[in-house]
Design an enzyme around this catalytic site. Structure first.
Site, PDB file in Angstrom:
ATOM      1  N   SER A   1       0.709  -1.492   0.027  1.00 47.94           N
ATOM      2  CA  SER A   1      -0.235  -0.184   0.087  1.00 47.94           C
ATOM      3  C   SER A   1       0.673   1.354   0.226  1.00 47.94           C
ATOM      4  CB  SER A   1      -1.404   0.155   1.256  1.00 47.94           C
ATOM      5  OG  SER A   1      -0.231   0.024   2.171  1.00 47.94           O
TER       6      SER A   1
ATOM      7  N   SER B   1      14.606  -8.507   3.655  1.00 41.74           N
ATOM      8  CA  SER B   1      15.005  -8.184   5.185  1.00 41.74           C
ATOM      9  C   SER B   1      15.319  -7.373   5.563  1.00 41.74           C
ATOM     10  CB  SER B   1      16.270  -9.910   4.802  1.00 41.74           C
ATOM     11  OG  SER B   1      16.942  -9.461   6.162  1.00 41.74           O
TER      12      SER B   1
ATOM     13  N   TYR C   1      12.783  -6.493  16.700  1.00 40.90           N
ATOM     14  CA  TYR C   1      12.709  -6.614  14.957  1.00 40.90           C
ATOM     15  C   TYR C   1      14.127  -7.282  14.322  1.00 40.90           C
ATOM     16  CZ  TYR C   1      12.827  -4.266  10.896  1.00 40.90           C
ATOM     17  OH  TYR C   1      12.902  -4.450   8.929  1.00 40.90           O
TER      18      TYR C   1
ATOM     19  N   LYS D   1      14.418 -10.418  11.775  1.00 42.40           N
ATOM     20  CA  LYS D   1      15.002 -10.626  10.760  1.00 42.40           C
ATOM     21  C   LYS D   1      16.237 -11.654  10.365  1.00 42.40           C
ATOM     22  CE  LYS D   1      12.951  -7.241   8.666  1.00 42.40           C
ATOM     23  NZ  LYS D   1      11.804  -7.510   7.226  1.00 42.40           N
TER      24      LYS D   1
END
Length: 273
Positions: free
Chosen positions: A15, A132, A146, A150
């Site tokens: 989006s 990634s 976070y 990854k």
């Protein structure tokens, strides 16, 4: 006719930002592109078909894949871009908050891949590009969860590539550094704030704010994704942008002690061993 004109691509999290620019780059290259967002949104580009898909929901993912395959009869490319970050010290996030992020950033990728693999295997051809981050290569203080997500994507992707390569399918990683998107504004704050981390957390926030001012445009990442998607013999991982390439090289070739010292200085962390 463009060689990719009959190919179908799916881009999750399309989006805005990296996802949107990737969808546009793929469309310009001749792909028929389907973008997804968690909730229905107006298409930012009339040439991109947007579908609602919650990557944390098995049924939603299955319905999205069924719609795309039903309309096109094939799925040649899946770009997994949907994800979000949590800002705060590792212990400041509850288990529930950590699980919610992993459900999007890691299990969301696993869900979409599991849904497309039977189709790609039947085609004896397919490409999966997982977005990634350089935080999958280096420590991520005050974004540890976070970074962990990854790192998980890195290990999963490289392992999966070895499993499906003999079926005509390749799995490739794209690793950006900071990118000029709404990522920093959309960071979720850890749900428990501890006073002991206030000073360093504030320093980390300042670092991110400053880094975003000179960050790469999302088009830079989109160009790399297109390369990863179309290379006849793709590399396992592609860095996106000069900063990401620099970080990757430093991580690989600088001695661990020197890297640690330089890294703490850059992150405005105390100079302690």
């Amino acid at each position: 006719m463009n060689q990719t004109s009959s190919k179908t691509a799916i881009v999750t999290g399309a989006s805005s930002g990296i996802g949107l620019e990737t969808a546009r780059a793929l469309r310009a290259a001749g792909y028929r592109v389907f973008g997804t967002s968690r909730k229905p949104v107006p298409a930012a580009d009339a040439a991109i078909r947007m579908l609602a898909c919650d990557v944390t929901d098995d049924a939603s993912v299955a319905a999205m894949i069924e719609t795309v395959f039903g309309e096109t009869g094939r799925i040649d490319l899946l770009v997994n871009n949907a994800g979000f970050g949590i800002s705060g010290a590792a212990e400041e996030s509850s288990i529930a908050q950590a699980q919610a992020m992993f459900d999007v950033n890691v299990f969301g990728i696993i869900r979409t891949i599991r849904a497309v693999l039977p189709i790609m295997r039947a085609q004896e051809n397919g490409r999966i590009v997982n977005i990634s981050s350089v935080m999958g290569l280096i420590p991520a203080p005050y974004m540890a969860l976070y970074g962990a997500s990854k790192h998980a994507v890195e290990g999963y992707s490289e392992s999966l590539d070895h499993e499906v390569r003999g079926q005509g399918i390749r799995v490739v990683l794209v690793e950006p550094a900071f990118t000029r998107t709404a990522f920093d504004r959309n960071l979720v704050r850890s749900d428990t704030q501890l006073d002991v981390y206030d000073l360093e957390r504030a320093g980390r926030d300042h670092f991110i704010s400053a880094a975003m001012k000179t960050a790469d445009a999302p088009e830079v990442v989109a160009t790399v994704v297109l390369t990863a998607a179309t290379a006849a013999a793709p590399k396992r991982r592609y860095t996106a942008g000069s900063k990401a390439r620099q970080i990757s090289l430093l991580r690989r070739f600088v001695p661990a002690g020197a890297f640690d010292k330089s890294f703490r200085k850059e992150m405005h962390l105390p100079a302690v061993p």
